[in-house]
Design an enzyme around this catalytic site. Structure first.
Site, PDB file in Angstrom:
ATOM      1  N   TYR A 143       0.867  -1.190   0.000  1.00  0.00           N
ATOM      2  CA  TYR A 143       0.000   0.000   0.000  1.00  0.00           C
ATOM      3  C   TYR A 143       0.899   1.233   0.000  1.00  0.00           C
ATOM      4  O   TYR A 143       1.599   1.502   0.961  1.00  0.00           O
ATOM      5  CB  TYR A 143      -0.911  -0.036   1.228  1.00  0.00           C
ATOM      6  CG  TYR A 143      -1.975   1.057   1.292  1.00  0.00           C
ATOM      7  CD1 TYR A 143      -2.096   2.049   0.310  1.00  0.00           C
ATOM      8  CD2 TYR A 143      -2.875   1.089   2.347  1.00  0.00           C
ATOM      9  CE1 TYR A 143      -3.073   3.024   0.390  1.00  0.00           C
ATOM     10  CE2 TYR A 143      -3.857   2.074   2.434  1.00  0.00           C
ATOM     11  CZ  TYR A 143      -3.945   3.034   1.458  1.00  0.00           C
ATOM     12  OH  TYR A 143      -4.913   4.003   1.547  1.00  0.00           O
ATOM     13  N   LYS A 171      -1.322  -1.155  -4.102  1.00  0.00           N
ATOM     14  CA  LYS A 171      -2.393  -0.159  -4.115  1.00  0.00           C
ATOM     15  C   LYS A 171      -1.695   1.189  -4.099  1.00  0.00           C
ATOM     16  O   LYS A 171      -0.903   1.478  -3.201  1.00  0.00           O
ATOM     17  CB  LYS A 171      -3.295  -0.295  -2.872  1.00  0.00           C
ATOM     18  CG  LYS A 171      -4.315   0.838  -2.825  1.00  0.00           C
ATOM     19  CD  LYS A 171      -5.128   0.901  -1.542  1.00  0.00           C
ATOM     20  CE  LYS A 171      -6.050   2.106  -1.640  1.00  0.00           C
ATOM     21  NZ  LYS A 171      -6.793   2.407  -0.413  1.00  0.00           N
TER      22      LYS A 171
END
Length: 309
Positions: A143, A171
Site C-alpha cells: 500500500y 495499491k
C-alpha cells in the site's frame, strides 16, 4: 521466484470498497454494524472489501479490535466477496500478529502501508513488509500512500518486492497516474496495480490499473461499477461522464468538515447506522446535515440513472 499465476489474480480486479469503521453509540466496535455494512455491499457488482485501511480507521484501533472487525466481516461475507485485510501498524510485531490472524480466519490477501511516524529507510520498510509476507502464505499487496506515511516507494524497491511470488500487487494512492504507469511497467503484466485516488479512477484504469480500492466507493459503489463497466466495454465517453458525476459528489464530500464523517452520515440517512468516526477524525456537526442530505439525494439520483441506462 516462480510464476506469479499461482494466485487467482482475477479475484482482485475491479471495484474493491475500502470499508468504513463501524462503532456503536459508545464508540466501541459494533460487530453487528460491521456485518450489516458488509452484507449491504453484496450483489452490487463489486469485487470485494478492503478491511482496516485508512477508511476503516485501522490505525485508530487496537490489534484486538481489528481482529474483531475482520472476524465479523469473514463470518458475514467470507467466500462471497474477496477480502483484503490491511495489517499495517506502527510496530512490525503487531502487523505480523494481524497477518497471521488474517490467514487463520480465511482472508484472501493482506496489505500494508510502510510503518508510520518514524521516517524510515527503504531497508527498514522492506524488512517491515517482509516480516508480514514471511508470516503467512497469503498474497501480499503493498500500500503506497506517501502523503500520509511520508515514505516514497521507489520502482527499485517495488521491483525487488514484486519478484516474490507472494507479492501480487500494489495499491497506489499517490496523485500521479504517471507513477501508477511506472509501477505497472516495473511490476510487469502479471503484477496488479490498484488505483487509490477515487477521483481519478478512470485515469488510473486508462493508464494500466487493474481496478481500484477506495473509500468513497462505499456510498456509491454502483457508480464506480458503472465506470468500470463502461471502461471494459470501451465506452470511454460514457465512462468519463460517470467519473465526472462521481467527482461532483467527491467535491461535495471533501467540502464537508469530515470526509469519513460525511460518508457515515450519508449511510445513516439510508438506514445503516455505523456510528461516528473516532477522534481525531471529526463527526459531522448538525449544521452540516442539510448539505449531507443534499449530497445523498444527488448520489441516489445518479444511482437510479445508472440502473436505468
Amino acid at each position: 521466484m516462480g510464476d506469479m499465476k499461482t494466485y487467482d489474480l482475477e479475484r482482485f480486479k475491479g471495484i474493491t470498497i475500502a470499508m468504513y469503521a463501524c462503532y456503536d453509540a459508545n464508540g466501541e466496535i459494533s460487530t453487528e454494524a460491521v456485518k450489516q455494512l458488509a452484507r449491504h455491499y453484496v450483489g452490487l457488482g463489486v469485487t470485494g472489501l478492503y478491511v482496516g485501511g485508512s477508511t476503516g480507521e485501522g490505525m485508530l484501533q487496537s490489534v484486538e479490535e481489528r481482529k474483531l472487525v475482520l472476524e465479523a466481516v469473514m463470518e458475514e461475507v467470507g467466500g462471497e466477496l474477496t477480502i483484503i485485510v490491511h495489517v499495517g501498524a506502527a510496530a512490525t510485531k503487531d502487523s505480523v500478529e494481524l497477518a497471521k490472524h488474517a490467514e487463520v480466519v480465511g482472508a484472501d490477501a493482506i496489505s500494508a502501508v510502510p510503518a508510520i511516524y518514524y521516517r524510515l529507510s527503504p531497508a527498514s520498510v522492506e524488512r517491515h513488509w517482509q516480516a508480514m509476507i514471511d508470516s503467512t502464505s497469503l498474497p501480499f499487496i503493498i500500500y503506497h500512500i506517501p502523503q500520509t506515511t511520508g515514505f516514497q516507494l521507489s520502482t527499485e524497491l517495488l521491483k525487488r518486492m514484486a519478484a516474490q511470488e507472494q507479492v501480487i500487487g500494489v495499491k497506489i494512492s499517490s496523485e500521479s497516474t504517471f507513477e501508477l504507469q511506472q509501477f505497472k511497467a516495473a511490476g510487469g503484466p502479471e503484477f496488479l496495480v490498484l488505483n487509490g485516488p477515487d477521483e481519478q479512477y478512470l485515469a488510473g484504469r486508462s493508464i494500466g490499473a487493474d481496478g481500484g480500492i477506495g473509500g468513497t466507493y462505499g456510498v456509491m459503489p454502483e457508480l464506480f461499477v458503472k465506470i468500470e463497466q463502461c471502461f471494459r466495454e470501451g465506452k470511454m465517453k460514457e465512462a468519463l461522464e460517470w467519473q465526472n458525476r462521481v467527482n461532483e459528489v467527491i467535491t461535495g464530500l471533501l467540502a464537508l468538515p469530515s470526509l469519513y464523517g460525511g460518508c457515515k452520515a450519508i449511510l445513516k440517512l439510508r438506514g445503516l447506522d455505523i456510528g461516528e468516526p473516532r477522534l481525531p477524525l471529526l463527526p459531522i456537526p448538525s449544521e452540516a446535515m442539510d448539505e449531507v442530505a443534499r449530497l445523498n439525494e444527488k448520489i441516489l439520483g445518479y444511482i437510479e440513472q445508472a440502473k436505468a441506462e
